[in-house]
Scaffold this motif. Structure first.
Motif, PDB file in Angstrom:
ATOM      1  N   ALA A  51      13.599   6.497  -2.708  1.00 41.18           N
ATOM      2  CA  ALA A  51      13.951   6.376  -4.130  1.00 41.18           C
ATOM      3  C   ALA A  51      13.024   5.393  -4.837  1.00 41.18           C
ATOM      4  N   ARG A  52      12.695   4.277  -4.188  1.00 45.52           N
ATOM      5  CA  ARG A  52      11.798   3.292  -4.791  1.00 45.52           C
ATOM      6  C   ARG A  52      10.378   3.870  -4.905  1.00 45.52           C
ATOM      7  N   MET A  53       9.955   4.636  -3.925  1.00 41.50           N
ATOM      8  CA  MET A  53       8.626   5.255  -3.976  1.00 41.50           C
ATOM      9  C   MET A  53       8.516   6.228  -5.142  1.00 41.50           C
ATOM     10  N   ALA A  54       9.608   6.924  -5.448  1.00 40.82           N
ATOM     11  CA  ALA A  54       9.611   7.831  -6.603  1.00 40.82           C
ATOM     12  C   ALA A  54       9.427   7.045  -7.901  1.00 40.82           C
ATOM     13  N   GLU A  55      10.043   5.855  -7.977  1.00 43.80           N
ATOM     14  CA  GLU A  55       9.853   4.995  -9.150  1.00 43.80           C
ATOM     15  C   GLU A  55       8.405   4.530  -9.251  1.00 43.80           C
ATOM     16  N   PHE A  56       7.819   4.169  -8.122  1.00 43.34           N
ATOM     17  CA  PHE A  56       6.417   3.735  -8.113  1.00 43.34           C
ATOM     18  C   PHE A  56       5.515   4.876  -8.592  1.00 43.34           C
ATOM     19  N   ARG A  57       5.806   6.081  -8.110  1.00 41.32           N
ATOM     20  CA  ARG A  57       4.988   7.232  -8.501  1.00 41.32           C
ATOM     21  C   ARG A  57       5.044   7.453 -10.015  1.00 41.32           C
ATOM     22  N   ALA A  58       6.220   7.279 -10.592  1.00 40.82           N
ATOM     23  CA  ALA A  58       6.365   7.453 -12.045  1.00 40.82           C
ATOM     24  C   ALA A  58       5.545   6.416 -12.807  1.00 40.82           C
ATOM     25  N   ARG A  59       5.493   5.179 -12.302  1.00 40.21           N
ATOM     26  CA  ARG A  59       4.694   4.126 -12.946  1.00 40.21           C
ATOM     27  C   ARG A  59       3.201   4.472 -12.906  1.00 40.21           C
ATOM     28  N   ILE A  60       2.758   4.969 -11.759  1.00 38.18           N
ATOM     29  CA  ILE A  60       1.342   5.315 -11.624  1.00 38.18           C
ATOM     30  C   ILE A  60       1.009   6.540 -12.470  1.00 38.18           C
ATOM     31  N   ALA A  61       1.916   7.512 -12.500  1.00 35.18           N
ATOM     32  CA  ALA A  61       1.699   8.720 -13.308  1.00 35.18           C
ATOM     33  C   ALA A  61       1.543   8.363 -14.779  1.00 35.18           C
ATOM     34  N   ALA A  62       2.347   7.424 -15.269  1.00 31.86           N
ATOM     35  CA  ALA A  62       2.237   7.002 -16.674  1.00 31.86           C
ATOM     36  C   ALA A  62       0.884   6.370 -16.947  1.00 31.86           C
ATOM     37  N   SER A 106       1.764   8.330   0.789  1.00 33.27           N
ATOM     38  CA  SER A 106       2.793   9.299   0.411  1.00 33.27           C
ATOM     39  C   SER A 106       3.002   9.349  -1.095  1.00 33.27           C
ATOM     40  N   ILE A 107       2.940   8.197  -1.754  1.00 32.03           N
ATOM     41  CA  ILE A 107       3.120   8.153  -3.213  1.00 32.03           C
ATOM     42  C   ILE A 107       2.023   8.930  -3.913  1.00 32.03           C
ATOM     43  N   LEU A 108       0.779   8.732  -3.510  1.00 30.49           N
ATOM     44  CA  LEU A 108      -0.327   9.424  -4.171  1.00 30.49           C
ATOM     45  C   LEU A 108      -0.364  10.903  -3.801  1.00 30.49           C
ATOM     46  N   SER A 109       0.077  11.250  -2.616  1.00 27.04           N
ATOM     47  CA  SER A 109       0.176  12.665  -2.257  1.00 27.04           C
ATOM     48  C   SER A 109       1.151  13.373  -3.187  1.00 27.04           C
ATOM     49  N   ASP A 110       2.314  12.770  -3.404  1.00 27.33           N
ATOM     50  CA  ASP A 110       3.296  13.354  -4.315  1.00 27.33           C
ATOM     51  C   ASP A 110       2.763  13.409  -5.744  1.00 27.33           C
ATOM     52  N   LEU A 111       2.041  12.377  -6.138  1.00 29.46           N
ATOM     53  CA  LEU A 111       1.482  12.319  -7.492  1.00 29.46           C
ATOM     54  C   LEU A 111       0.516  13.484  -7.724  1.00 29.46           C
ATOM     55  N   ILE A 112      -0.362  13.724  -6.774  1.00 27.17           N
ATOM     56  CA  ILE A 112      -1.345  14.803  -6.932  1.00 27.17           C
ATOM     57  C   ILE A 112      -0.671  16.167  -6.853  1.00 27.17           C
ATOM     58  N   ARG A 113       0.319  16.309  -5.994  1.00 29.00           N
ATOM     59  CA  ARG A 113       1.043  17.575  -5.908  1.00 29.00           C
ATOM     60  C   ARG A 113       1.710  17.922  -7.234  1.00 29.00           C
ATOM     61  N   GLU A 114       2.206  16.893  -7.921  1.00 30.07           N
ATOM     62  CA  GLU A 114       2.864  17.121  -9.211  1.00 30.07           C
ATOM     63  C   GLU A 114       1.878  17.578 -10.280  1.00 30.07           C
ATOM     64  N   GLY A 115       0.616  17.260 -10.093  1.00 27.51           N
ATOM     65  CA  GLY A 115      -0.404  17.632 -11.071  1.00 27.51           C
ATOM     66  C   GLY A 115      -0.840  16.443 -11.907  1.00 27.51           C
ATOM     67  N   LEU A 116      -2.146  16.288 -12.049  1.00 26.71           N
ATOM     68  CA  LEU A 116      -2.709  15.184 -12.818  1.00 26.71           C
ATOM     69  C   LEU A 116      -3.176  15.689 -14.175  1.00 26.71           C
ATOM     70  N   PRO A 117      -3.221  14.814 -15.181  1.00 27.83           N
ATOM     71  CA  PRO A 117      -3.729  15.215 -16.498  1.00 27.83           C
ATOM     72  C   PRO A 117      -5.178  15.699 -16.386  1.00 27.83           C
ATOM     73  N   GLU A 118      -5.540  16.652 -17.246  1.00 28.83           N
ATOM     74  CA  GLU A 118      -6.918  17.174 -17.209  1.00 28.83           C
ATOM     75  C   GLU A 118      -7.912  16.078 -17.576  1.00 28.83           C
ATOM     76  N   ARG A 119      -7.594  15.331 -18.635  1.00 26.53           N
ATOM     77  CA  ARG A 119      -8.419  14.182 -19.018  1.00 26.53           C
ATOM     78  C   ARG A 119      -7.743  12.933 -18.471  1.00 26.53           C
ATOM     79  N   ARG A 120      -8.386  12.292 -17.532  1.00 26.17           N
ATOM     80  CA  ARG A 120      -7.727  11.184 -16.830  1.00 26.17           C
ATOM     81  C   ARG A 120      -8.759  10.190 -16.333  1.00 26.17           C
ATOM     82  N   PRO A 121      -8.317   8.967 -16.048  1.00 24.54           N
ATOM     83  CA  PRO A 121      -9.211   7.970 -15.434  1.00 24.54           C
ATOM     84  C   PRO A 121      -9.488   8.321 -13.978  1.00 24.54           C
TER      85      PRO A 121
END
Length: 405
Positions: free
Chosen positions: A210-221, A244-259
Motif C-alpha cells: 500500500a505504501r509503495m502504491a503511494e510512492f508510485r503516485a508521487r513519482i507519477a505526478a 517494483s515501484i518503477l516497474s508498476d509506474l512504467i506498466r501504467e504508462g508514462l506521459p508522451e512528453r516527460r522528463p
C-alpha cells in the motif's frame, strides 16, 4: 555550504529526486543532515557550490537543493519516501517474539536452500545476516549460564523453588540488559530487518504494498512536471522497492512528453529477497525493468561494503535475465580508491557506516559523486552513456527459485 553565484537568466537544470531508504526506523531528517554535511564537504573537495533550503513542495519530508556545478545553475527537490513508521511497527516485538523471529527467519533461508546459494555470491552480506543470529544465541547462552549459576546458589542456600525463581529472573534481566543496549550491538535491529523480508518468504507485506502504491503516485505526478529529470534513488532494501515501484509506474504508462526517468540503486541487497520462493513479484519486476528503454538504471555497490551484494547483477543472479536485457549498469564505487588511504583505514572496519558511504563525500572521487548525480546539470543516462560495466561483476544465475507467476 558557501554562497552561490548569481544565476541571472541562465537556464536552470531542474530535477525531482525521490529517495527510498532501506529498513530504517529513524526519522528522515537524518538523511537531510547527512546530505547537508556531506554535500558541503564534497563541494569543497570538488570546487562547486551547493546549498540546502526548506522543501517548497507538499508531500513527504524533503528539502530543496540549489547548486552551481560545471558553471551551470541547478535546482533539485529531494523527497524522502518514508516507510520508517512501518519499520518501527515491525520492530515492536519483545524478547520472546524476537527469538521466535530468529527461528522462523533461519528456517526461511535454510529450509529453502536460499542461504547456501547466497553464500556463493558474497561472503560479507552472509556474515551480516548470520551476525544477529549468532549474537542473539550468544546472549541467550550467557543468560542461561548466569541464570543457572544463580539458581544453583539459591537452591543450595535456600530452597530449589526459590533458586529456580531467582535463576529465571536472572536470565530475563540479562536478556533485557542486552536488548536495552542494542543501539550499539544491533542484534535485534538486524534480526527484525531480515525477518521482515522473510516473514512471507519474499512477498511484500500488504502494508508495504500500500505504501509503495503511494510512492508510485508521487513519482507519477512528478513525471508530469516541467523538470529535466526524475531520479529515484533506492538504498539497501530500498533498492528492491524502487525496482517494483518503477516497474508498476512504467506498466501504467508514462506521459508522451516527460522528463528523463532514472533509477540509481545503492548498496543493494536484492538477492536476500529475490532468492526466496515467494518473491515472484520482485523477480517479475527485475526481469521487466531490465529491458525498458523508458529509463536508465545504474547500480552502484562496492566490495568494501560488507552489507551489500557488491557487483552482483541483481537481475542475472536472480536467474531472470531476459533476452534483450539492458539494465542495470553495474558499477563499483571502489571505496579503496575513491577514499584516501588515511580515510579508508579509518572507515574500513566501520561496516554499518560504510553501507551509507554512497551518500557521503569521497576525498578522491572518480566517476561516482552522489551530489553531482542528485544536484548537477547532467542526467544519469548522459553521465554514464557509453560506460562499460564493472569487469568484476557477478552474473551467475544462482537463485533456486525463478518463478515470476
Amino acid at each position: 555550504m558557501g554562497e552561490l553565484v548569481d544565476q541571472g537568466a541562465e537556464a536552470v537544470f531542474r530535477r525531482r529526486v525521490f529517495y527510498i531508504p532501506g529498513y530504517d526506523p529513524v526519522h528522515p531528517r537524518r538523511y537531510r543532515e547527512l546530505y547537508r554535511k556531506e554535500g558541503a564537504q564534497q563541494a569543497r573537495i570538488q570546487g562547486y557550490a551547493i546549498d540546502l533550503k526548506p522543501k517548497s513542495l507538499a508531500g513527504s519530508y524533503g528539502w530543496q537543493v540549489t547548486a552551481r556545478i560545471d558553471n551551470r545553475p541547478c535546482e533539485a527537490e529531494v523527497e524522502v519516501l518514508v516507510w520508517s513508521d512501518i519499520v518501527k511497527t515491525s520492530m515492536e516485538r519483545g524478547i520472546a517474539g524476537t527469538y521466535l523471529q530468529l527461528v522462523r527467519t533461519a528456517w526461511a533461508y535454510i529450509g529453502t536452500g536460499a542461504l547456501f546459494r547466497l553464500m556463493k555470491l558474497r561472503g560479507g552480506p552472509m556474515v551480516a545476516a548470520l551476525y544477529p543470529i549468532a549474537m542473539l544465541i550468544l546472549q541467550l547462552l550467557l543468560a542461561l549460564v548466569l541464570g543457572g549459576a544463580v539458581a544453583l546458589v539459591g537452591a543450595l542456600l535456600s530452597h530449589w523453588a526459590l533458586g529456580l525463581l531467582a535463576g529465571g529472573a536472572t536470565v530475563w534481566a540479562v536478556l533485557l540488559a542486552f536488548k536495552r543496549r542494542d543501539a550499539r550491538i544491533l542484534a535485534y535491529y538486524l534480526m527484525h530487518d531480515y525477518a521482515y523480508s522473510a516473514q512471507a518468504r519474499g512477498a511484500n507485506p500488504p502494508e508495504l504494498e500500500a505504501r509503495m502504491a503511494e510512492f508510485r503516485a508521487r513519482i507519477a505526478a512528478a513525471m508530469a512536471e516541467p523538470v529535466d529529470e526524475v531520479l529515484v534513488v533506492g538504498h539497501s532494501s530500498g533498492a528492491h522497492l524502487a525496482v517494483s515501484i518503477l516497474s508498476d509506474l512504467i506498466r501504467e504508462g508514462l506521459p508522451e512528453r516527460r522528463p528523463a526517468l532514472s533509477l540509481l540503486t545503492l548498496g543493494q541487497v536484492v538477492p536476500m529477497v529475490s532468492f526466496l520462493p515467494e518473491a515472484r513479484r520482485l523477480r517479475r519486476d527485475l526481469a521487466y525493468l531490465s529491458t525498458r528503454e523508458e529509463l536508465t538504471w545504474v547500480d552502484v555497490t562496492a566490495p568494501g561494503d560488507g552489507c551489500a551484494f557488491a557487483l552482483c547483477d541483481p537481475v542475472s543472479v536472480s536467474g531472470v535475465a531476459p533476452e534483450g536485457k539492458l539494465w542495470p549498469l553495474v558499477l563499483s564505487a571502489a571505496f579503496s580508491q575513491s577514499l584516501s588511504p588515511e580515510r579508508w583505514q579509518l572507515l574500513r572496519r566501520q561496516y554499518f557506516r560504510l553501507h551509507f558511504q554512497y551518500m557521503c563525500a569521497f576525498d578522491r572521487p572518480g566517476h561516482y559523486d552522489y551530489f553531482q548525480i542528485t544536484a548537477g546539470p547532467v542526467t544519469l543516462g548522459a553521465r554514464y552513456a557509453g560506460r562499460a560495466p564493472s569487469k568484476s561483476r557477478i552474473e551467475t544465475p544462482l537463485s533456486g527459485f525463478r518463478s515470476v507467476a
